[in-house]
Scaffold this motif. Structure first.
Motif, PDB file in Angstrom:
ATOM      1  N   ALA A  41       0.871  -1.181   0.000  1.00 38.83           N
ATOM      2  CA  ALA A  41       0.000   0.000   0.000  1.00 38.83           C
ATOM      3  C   ALA A  41       0.907   1.230   0.000  1.00 38.83           C
ATOM      4  O   ALA A  41       1.926   1.269   0.697  1.00 38.83           O
ATOM      5  CB  ALA A  41      -0.885  -0.014   1.246  1.00 38.83           C
TER       6      ALA A  41
ATOM      7  N   MET B 214      -3.167  -4.777  -5.157  1.00 37.94           N
ATOM      8  CA  MET B 214      -3.702  -4.657  -3.797  1.00 37.94           C
ATOM      9  C   MET B 214      -4.662  -5.821  -3.543  1.00 37.94           C
ATOM     10  O   MET B 214      -5.810  -5.814  -3.993  1.00 37.94           O
ATOM     11  CB  MET B 214      -4.415  -3.302  -3.636  1.00 37.94           C
TER      12      MET B 214
ATOM     13  N   PRO C 273      -6.811   0.151  -1.199  1.00 35.72           N
ATOM     14  CA  PRO C 273      -6.804  -0.548   0.094  1.00 35.72           C
ATOM     15  C   PRO C 273      -8.119  -0.424   0.871  1.00 35.72           C
ATOM     16  O   PRO C 273      -8.604  -1.401   1.447  1.00 35.72           O
ATOM     17  CB  PRO C 273      -5.640   0.104   0.848  1.00 35.72           C
TER      18      PRO C 273
ATOM     19  N   GLY D 144      -7.966  -4.330   0.248  1.00 33.44           N
ATOM     20  CA  GLY D 144      -6.995  -4.861   1.214  1.00 33.44           C
ATOM     21  C   GLY D 144      -7.416  -4.710   2.666  1.00 33.44           C
ATOM     22  O   GLY D 144      -7.324  -5.642   3.469  1.00 33.44           O
ATOM     23  N   SER D 145      -7.877  -3.521   3.016  1.00 32.34           N
ATOM     24  CA  SER D 145      -8.218  -3.246   4.417  1.00 32.34           C
ATOM     25  C   SER D 145      -9.641  -3.663   4.769  1.00 32.34           C
ATOM     26  O   SER D 145      -9.972  -3.852   5.945  1.00 32.34           O
ATOM     27  CB  SER D 145      -8.115  -1.738   4.693  1.00 32.34           C
TER      28      SER D 145
HETATM   29  O1  LIG Z   1      -2.803  -1.936   6.935  1.00 33.75           O
HETATM   30  C1  LIG Z   1      -2.156  -1.828   5.879  1.00 33.75           C
HETATM   31  O2  LIG Z   1      -1.529  -0.808   5.613  1.00 33.75           O
HETATM   32  C2  LIG Z   1      -2.161  -2.974   4.883  1.00 33.75           C
HETATM   33  C3  LIG Z   1      -2.619  -2.532   3.529  1.00 33.75           C
HETATM   34  C4  LIG Z   1      -3.957  -3.150   3.332  1.00 33.75           C
HETATM   35  C5  LIG Z   1      -4.111  -4.030   4.461  1.00 33.75           C
HETATM   36  N1  LIG Z   1      -3.119  -3.963   5.291  1.00 33.75           N
END
Ligand SMILES: O=C(O)[C@@H]1CCC=N1
Ligand SMILES: NC(=O)C1=CN([C@@H]2O[C@H](COP(=O)(O)OP(=O)(O)OC[C@H]3O[C@@H](n4cnc5c(N)ncnc54)[C@H](O)[C@@H]3O)[C@@H](O)[C@H]2O)C=CC1
Length: 262
Positions: free
Chosen positions: A96, A116, A166, A170-171
């Motif tokens: 990220a 991502m 993200p 991702g998040s």
């Molecule tokens: O927390 C984070 O920065 C990483 C990127 C997406 C998920 N975890």
């Protein structure tokens, strides 16, 4: 056709990607995970039986390199392993906040993909948003689709959107985990056994997602299927609106977007 994939960094996200890929048993011999610490690599490899090594020169055998180290180490690590990688290898970063421009300063003229993912790749239900630099061909994209479609729904976007990926991918499982935990806690307070409460809350989330995907209906249309007039569900919806449920999700995503500078 098989492709050799070399991972750098034996952290959590790499673990989820490798676990997902290993659900296709024929991929076992195509994967190598490299890192700094042999003991950590051996622990990572428990139950996997893949090749792990601290010898980065083994990356020279790889068609695809996935850099999975912490974001602040990504460029340093590309720089460190560059000498060991093939000129025509596809370099993927899952970091990220690290842009293709920055990666191109270390890997000029190389094929670069910014990816991502989210952790659901380990159960082959992930998402991966990807952006490519100018050296990636349509054939390269097809190759990556073929590999990653085993574990994720893959979406290619232009790189400026990657800053915002993200919070959407991702998040985002974290929002759902918090909701599942809250739902289960409330059910437990009413007397449901703990494991049964998690199972029912999680399956309710899986089913809701599947309905959106399979019916392609607007989420509000599906919501209206549940909210019987004068019934109980609409009372809960009113309470969520009173408490700014949607605003809260949007603000959480905004905070994540702001934390990812690029
Ligand atoms: O927390 C984070 O920065 C990483 C990127 C997406 C998920 N975890
Ligand atoms: N955890 C997640 O759900 C997701 C993480 N990512 C990205 O994945 C990357 C890794 O995140 P996590 O797996 O969560 O973190 P993590 O801390 O579990 O893994 C990072 C790994 O990199 C290794 N590492 C750090 N510096 C290194 C170096 N100089 N040389 C070799 N190895 C090095 C660490 O030892 C560790 O094993 C980050 O860039 C993050 O943005 C992307 C999507 C989702």
């Amino acid at each position: 056709m098989s492709y050799r994939i070399g991972f750098i960094g034996a952290g959590k996200m790499v673990n989820h990607i490798v676990k997902g890929l290993l659900k296709s048993p024929e991929m076992k011999d195509d994967i190598i995970v490299t890192g700094r610490n042999q003991q950590k690599l051996d622990k990572f490899n428990e139950g996997k039986g893949i090749e792990v090594s601290t010898d980065y020169s083994l990356l020279s055998e790889c068609d695809i390199i996935v850099n999975g180290v912490s974001s602040d180490q990504t460029l340093h690590v590309f720089n460190k392993v560059r000498a060991y990688t093939r000129e025509d290898a596809i370099h993927i970063s899952i970091a990220a906040g690290v842009s293709i421009d920055e990666m191109e300063t270390i890997l000029p003229q190389h094929k670069i993909v910014r990816n991502m993912p989210n952790i659901a790749v380990s159960v082959q239900e992930g998402v991966m948003v990807m952006a490519a630099n100018a050296h990636i061909s349509d054939e390269d994209k097809e190759t990556l689709d073929e590999i990653f479609n085993r574990i994720a729904a893959v979406a290619w976007v232009e790189e400026p959107l990657m800053k915002y990926a993200p919070s959407l991918t991702g998040s985002s499982p974290t929002y759902t985990f918090l909701m599942i935990e809250a739902m289960a806690d409330k059910a437990v307070s009413a007397g449901f056994p703990r494991q049964q409460a998690y199972m029912l809350a999680a399956q309710a989330v899986v089913g809701a997602g599947k309905l959106v995907l399979e019916t392609e209906s607007h989420p509000a249309v599906l919501k209206d299927q549940i909210t019987t007039s004068g019934g109980s569900t609409i009372q809960g919806v009113m309470e969520l609106e009173n408490n700014g449920f949607r605003k809260s999700v949007i603000q959480a995503m905004e905070a994540i977007n702001n934390a990812n500078k690029k």
